[in-house]
Design a protein around this motif. Structure first.
Motif, PDB file in Angstrom:
ATOM      1  N   LEU A  60     -93.877 -10.998 -30.891  1.00 10.55           N
ATOM      2  CA  LEU A  60     -92.479 -11.365 -30.634  1.00 10.55           C
ATOM      3  C   LEU A  60     -92.139 -12.712 -31.257  1.00 10.55           C
ATOM      4  O   LEU A  60     -92.965 -13.617 -31.264  1.00 10.55           O
ATOM      5  N   LYS A  61     -90.930 -12.833 -31.747  1.00 11.23           N
ATOM      6  CA  LYS A  61     -90.421 -14.129 -32.199  1.00 11.23           C
ATOM      7  C   LYS A  61     -89.663 -14.727 -31.012  1.00 11.23           C
ATOM      8  O   LYS A  61     -88.453 -14.595 -30.885  1.00 11.23           O
ATOM      9  N   ALA A  62     -90.434 -15.359 -30.120  1.00 10.26           N
ATOM     10  CA  ALA A  62     -89.902 -15.842 -28.846  1.00 10.26           C
ATOM     11  C   ALA A  62     -88.799 -16.875 -29.024  1.00 10.26           C
ATOM     12  O   ALA A  62     -87.913 -16.982 -28.172  1.00 10.26           O
ATOM     13  N   ASN A  63     -88.823 -17.612 -30.136  1.00 10.56           N
ATOM     14  CA  ASN A  63     -87.796 -18.633 -30.344  1.00 10.56           C
ATOM     15  C   ASN A  63     -86.423 -18.024 -30.642  1.00 10.56           C
ATOM     16  O   ASN A  63     -85.420 -18.716 -30.615  1.00 10.56           O
ATOM     17  N   GLU A  64     -86.371 -16.711 -30.899  1.00  7.58           N
ATOM     18  CA  GLU A  64     -85.103 -16.026 -31.142  1.00  7.58           C
ATOM     19  C   GLU A  64     -84.591 -15.289 -29.902  1.00  7.58           C
ATOM     20  O   GLU A  64     -83.592 -14.588 -29.963  1.00  7.58           O
ATOM     21  N   ILE A  65     -85.300 -15.447 -28.788  1.00  7.99           N
ATOM     22  CA  ILE A  65     -84.924 -14.781 -27.535  1.00  7.99           C
ATOM     23  C   ILE A  65     -84.484 -15.836 -26.530  1.00  7.99           C
ATOM     24  O   ILE A  65     -85.217 -16.776 -26.234  1.00  7.99           O
ATOM     25  N   ASP A  66     -83.268 -15.684 -26.037  1.00  6.63           N
ATOM     26  CA  ASP A  66     -82.751 -16.581 -25.002  1.00  6.63           C
ATOM     27  C   ASP A  66     -83.064 -15.997 -23.632  1.00  6.63           C
ATOM     28  O   ASP A  66     -82.943 -14.786 -23.420  1.00  6.63           O
ATOM     29  N   VAL A  67     -83.444 -16.868 -22.707  1.00  7.11           N
ATOM     30  CA  VAL A  67     -83.793 -16.451 -21.348  1.00  7.11           C
ATOM     31  C   VAL A  67     -82.926 -17.236 -20.368  1.00  7.11           C
ATOM     32  O   VAL A  67     -82.899 -18.461 -20.403  1.00  7.11           O
ATOM     33  N   ASP A  68     -82.203 -16.520 -19.522  1.00  7.42           N
ATOM     34  CA  ASP A  68     -81.421 -17.129 -18.443  1.00  7.42           C
ATOM     35  C   ASP A  68     -81.825 -16.456 -17.145  1.00  7.42           C
ATOM     36  O   ASP A  68     -82.031 -15.237 -17.119  1.00  7.42           O
ATOM     37  N   THR A  69     -81.912 -17.225 -16.070  1.00  2.00           N
ATOM     38  CA  THR A  69     -82.301 -16.680 -14.777  1.00  2.00           C
ATOM     39  C   THR A  69     -81.303 -17.114 -13.719  1.00  2.00           C
ATOM     40  O   THR A  69     -80.924 -18.282 -13.657  1.00  2.00           O
ATOM     41  N   ASP A  70     -80.872 -16.165 -12.897  1.00  2.00           N
ATOM     42  CA  ASP A  70     -79.973 -16.454 -11.784  1.00  2.00           C
ATOM     43  C   ASP A  70     -80.449 -15.674 -10.570  1.00  2.00           C
ATOM     44  O   ASP A  70     -80.416 -14.444 -10.571  1.00  2.00           O
ATOM     45  N   GLN A  71     -80.927 -16.391  -9.573  1.00  3.38           N
ATOM     46  CA  GLN A  71     -81.430 -15.804  -8.326  1.00  3.38           C
ATOM     47  C   GLN A  71     -82.508 -14.756  -8.586  1.00  3.38           C
ATOM     48  O   GLN A  71     -82.544 -13.698  -7.978  1.00  3.38           O
ATOM     49  N   GLY A  72     -83.393 -15.055  -9.527  1.00  5.35           N
ATOM     50  CA  GLY A  72     -84.510 -14.168  -9.829  1.00  5.35           C
ATOM     51  C   GLY A  72     -84.191 -13.044 -10.800  1.00  5.35           C
ATOM     52  O   GLY A  72     -85.076 -12.298 -11.192  1.00  5.35           O
ATOM     53  N   VAL A  73     -82.939 -12.925 -11.206  1.00  7.02           N
ATOM     54  CA  VAL A  73     -82.548 -11.902 -12.184  1.00  7.02           C
ATOM     55  C   VAL A  73     -82.591 -12.546 -13.566  1.00  7.02           C
ATOM     56  O   VAL A  73     -81.861 -13.491 -13.852  1.00  7.02           O
ATOM     57  N   VAL A  74     -83.465 -12.037 -14.419  1.00  9.85           N
ATOM     58  CA  VAL A  74     -83.669 -12.595 -15.752  1.00  9.85           C
ATOM     59  C   VAL A  74     -82.799 -11.833 -16.745  1.00  9.85           C
ATOM     60  O   VAL A  74     -82.778 -10.597 -16.751  1.00  9.85           O
ATOM     61  N   ARG A  75     -82.088 -12.591 -17.595  1.00 10.18           N
ATOM     62  CA  ARG A  75     -81.281 -11.980 -18.661  1.00 10.18           C
ATOM     63  C   ARG A  75     -81.882 -12.395 -19.989  1.00 10.18           C
ATOM     64  O   ARG A  75     -82.012 -13.580 -20.289  1.00 10.18           O
TER      65      ARG A  75
END
Length: 109
Positions: A60-75
């Motif tokens: 995976l090219k992890a630097n091209e994947i954005d991760v957001d978390t809200d109350q344990g729900v990962v987007r």
């Protein structure tokens, strides 16, 4: 000996009672954890864990994947090269402790 009528409280006792109630109220507020701050800290640690898991997958090219978390729900959002990468990123995110669910919004390049 001084007598008090029924329902009357000596002034010193009333003052002591009010002081005790005030201290209990202050102490009660100070010991209650602020749930929003705790939740934000948990979300921050989950996001860091997911990013670490993504970095651990060499494909995976992890630097091209954005991760957001809200109350344990990962987007997950961003762009990846293949459908296998979409599935691998979601699988990596699900391995992190505290993740309740994953909203996979990754797109193919």
């Amino acid at each position: 000996m001084k007598r008090f009528g029924i329902g009357k409280v000596p002034a010193a006792s009333a003052t002591a009672l009010l002081a005790a109630l005030a201290l209990c109220g202050i102490a009660g507020c100070a010991t209650a954890p602020p749930s929003a701050a705790v939740r934000q800290t948990d979300d921050t640690s989950i996001t860091a864990g997911v990013k670490s898991a993504l970095l651990g997958d060499a494909g995976l090219k992890a630097n091209e994947i954005d991760v957001d978390t809200d109350q344990g729900v990962v987007r997950l959002s961003g762009f990846v090269s293949s459908a296998d990468d979409v599935a691998a990123a979601a699988a990596a995110a699900r391995t992190v402790r505290g993740v309740r669910s994953v909203r996979n919004e990754l797109r193919l390049k």
